[in-house]
Design an enzyme around this catalytic site. Structure first.
Site, mmCIF file in Angstrom:
data_model
loop_
_atom_site.group_PDB
_atom_site.id
_atom_site.type_symbol
_atom_site.label_atom_id
_atom_site.label_comp_id
_atom_site.label_asym_id
_atom_site.label_seq_id
_atom_site.Cartn_x
_atom_site.Cartn_y
_atom_site.Cartn_z
ATOM 1 C CD GLU A 136 -2.637 -1.292 2.566
ATOM 2 O OE1 GLU A 136 -3.822 -1.631 2.494
ATOM 3 O OE2 GLU A 136 -2.076 -1.066 3.640
HETATM 4 C C1 TNX Z 1 -4.274 -4.024 4.655
HETATM 5 S S1 TNX Z 1 -2.917 -6.095 3.468
HETATM 6 C C2 TNX Z 1 -3.003 -3.854 5.138
HETATM 7 C C3 TNX Z 1 -2.807 -3.447 6.530
HETATM 8 C C4 TNX Z 1 -4.101 -3.297 7.257
HETATM 9 C C5 TNX Z 1 -5.055 -4.376 6.828
HETATM 10 C C6 TNX Z 1 -6.345 -4.370 7.575
HETATM 11 C C7 TNX Z 1 -1.691 -5.296 3.812
HETATM 12 C C8 TNX Z 1 -0.432 -5.876 3.402
HETATM 13 N N1 TNX Z 1 -1.860 -4.146 4.458
HETATM 14 O O1 TNX Z 1 -2.060 -2.269 6.582
HETATM 15 O O2 TNX Z 1 -3.843 -3.380 8.615
HETATM 16 O O3 TNX Z 1 -5.312 -4.232 5.468
HETATM 17 O O4 TNX Z 1 -7.129 -5.460 7.257
#
Ligand code: TNX
Length: 537
Positions: free
Chosen positions: A349
């Site tokens: 992200e």
């Molecule tokens: C996505 S999936 C994230 C996390 C969050 C999570 C909550 C991923 C690698 N990153 O930063 O905590 O969703 O479900």
């Protein structure tokens, strides 16, 4: 046969006789006779058929039982300190509830409980074991201490549930006769705990380690840094922990592990044959670091600490030299604290970083991981940077089509599967679940269980799958009881996908075995979600 009425006793004898006619039954052999019979309440438990994760092969020895007694000794492979440690671990589980002395002594004996590093079926490999229960004793054989440890977890499950109690209970301490041959499907059977969104103390993490060890999980991925908190002391950049670790989601006090505390956690996991994989998420998810050191920001201005739950807004400054001095220092200190092979560098992200910047960043950081003698893991986005074949992408997508994973596999990367719609333990079970998030959809136990890691991502060859991992993000979770409510019963489901051969896979069988685990969870004080999908007693 303890305290059964005459009819029940006759019925039980009959069932044992029926069992005698069918020597080797796979652990998934459908509903047991006990469940099929309306009088099942009076029929003894069949713990050999209730093991989670399902073993490769279970062969009951009908009519045979073994009893722990006040004189039982635990024999461990002569000359092996590692086997002795597994023996001590077993004794620590059994002593409080049985009240027996259970001395751990080097040697081999047909009597008592023996943990031996010779004579195992070669199929057990590096982590499997053979377990034999006869009238005279229990023998666990493996090639490694990790295999003995896995065998000990199985042995716990075939003893009465109250053996898990921390105070003295009444026996008898009976194990059913039989033989088990067992070994894992995958090398990577992981659980991830996010200690960044909410901080969890050393004792809380140890409690989780003990819980995942029950189900033969062998990797604990610790998400140690995110926007809301930096949780590991870094001596060369001390404000990361002291300031960056000083809060958490919702504005609570947060916290961090000193390096000594962290080493203690790693050793505690290692004693349970669990490798800790530390994650320092970058270049995004870095607000806690950016808030701690103004010079890490492109504009030289430190943002405030963050206690919300948005993602994707922060980035290390890709063009500044100090960024790479910082990352190098952090990775050097983390590597020095890590006896395991892997360091996880996040990469998810990174919405505040352009793709070219992301790739430039990873191209500088990936060699640092290698320089410090480790292999890189990363969230699946990091394959954009073409990491070396030794790197392990962790797939967290919500779709089963993922061309980038297929390409990475072609380049030689082995992939860990954590599909968010299946393996994310922070997703709500249904619309009534008081904790958790729902962006990937509701995930009840059957959803978590019913997928085949070897055939999940379209066109990804089965051999490219290194294993599975169940992430537990903690935006909404603040205490052990919360972690347990989300992890149980889904963590055992993912653990079974990682351990058990696909030939044993059956939801109808699994849900019955899962139901039988609840007695243990009650005794252990595990706060589980009593999903209506599971036929709890
Ligand atoms: C996505 S999936 C994230 C996390 C969050 C999570 C909550 C991923 C690698 N990153 O930063 O905590 O969703 O479900």
């Amino acid at each position: 046969m303890p305290r059964l009425g005459r009819t029940a006793r006759a019925l039980a004898t009959l069932l044992l006789a029926v069992g005698a006619a069918a020597p080797a039954l796979p652990a998934h052999a459908g509903p047991t006779a006990a469940q099929a019979d309306p009088a099942h309440a009076a029929v003894p438990e069949k713990p050999l058929q209730h093991i989670v994760p399902a073993p490769v092969r279970v062969t009951p020895r009908p009519g045979t039982t073994y009893h722990l007694t006040p004189d039982t000794r635990i024999y461990t492979h002569p000359g092996s300190r590692a086997a002795e440690q597994v023996g001590e671990f077993l004794a620590d589980v059994l002593r409080p509830s049985t009240g027996y002395r259970l001395p751990v002594v080097p040697g081999a004996s047909g009597k008592g409980v023996s943990l031996l590093l010779t004579g195992a079926d070669p199929r057990v490999g590096d982590e499997g074991y053979q377990l034999d229960v006869t009238r005279r004793g229990v023998v666990i054989r493996a090639k490694t201490a990790a295999g003995l440890f896995a065998g000990v977890q199985t042995f716990r499950q075939i003893l009465p549930a109250k053996v898990e109690a921390k105070s003295k209970q009444r026996g008898p301490w009976t194990a059913p006769g039989g033989s088990i041959l067992d070994y894992p499907r995958y090398a990577h059977r992981g659980a991830m705990l996010d200690v960044a969104r909410h901080f969890f103390s050393v004792d809380e993490v140890k409690r989780y380690i003990d819980q995942i060890a029950l189900y033969k999980v062998n990797k604990l991925h610790l998400h140690l840094a995110d926007d809301q908190g930096w949780r590991l002391e870094i001596k060369s950049w001390p404000r990361l922990a002291t300031y960056g670790g000083s809060t958490e989601v919702g504005g609570g006090p947060g916290g961090y592990y000193t390096q000594e505390q962290y080493k203690d956690l790693v050793a505690y996991a290692a004693a349970r044959h669990i490798e800790v994989i530390p994650e320092i998420d970058m270049p995004g998810h870095t607000n806690a670091a950016l808030a701690s050191y103004a010079e890490l920001n492109c504009d030289g201005v430190a943002p405030p600490l963050y206690t919300g739950i948005e993602v994707g807004f922060s980035s290390l400054c890709i063009d500044k030299d100090i960024t790479y001095k910082f990352v190098d220092d952090v990775l050097r200190e983390v590597a020095a604290l890590t006896p395991g092979k892997y360091i996880h560098i996040g990469g998810d992200e990174a919405h505040a970083t352009t793709d070219p910047d992301f790739i430039a960043f990873m191209n500088k950081v990936l060699p640092m991981v290698t320089k410090y003698g480790k292999q890189a893991s990363g969230w699946h986005e990091f394959v954009k940077a073409n990491p070396p074949a030794s790197a392990v992408p962790q797939f967290w997508g919500t779709k089963t089509v993922a061309a980038d994973m297929v390409e990475a596999a072609k380049r030689g990367n082995e992939i860990v599967l954590s599909p968010a719609t299946k393996a994310y333990l922070d997703m709500k079970y249904d619309e009534h679940t008081p904790l958790g998030l729902k962006w990937a959809g509701y995930t009840d136990v059957e959803d978590a269980y019913d997928w085949n890691p070897g055939a999940y991502v379209q066109d990804l060859p089965a051999e490219a799958v290194k294993g599975v991992e169940a992430p537990l993000w903690t935006e909404t979770l603040t205490k052990s009881a919360d972690l347990e409510y989300m992890a149980f019963p889904r963590l055992p489901a993912i653990a079974e996908l990682g351990w058990s051969p696909w030939s044993t896979h059956s939801w109808d069988d699994f849900k019955v075995r899962l139901a039988a685990q609840a007695d243990r969870w009650h005794v252990l004080g595990i706060n589980f979600y009593p999903s209506p999908q599971v036929p709890w007693k």
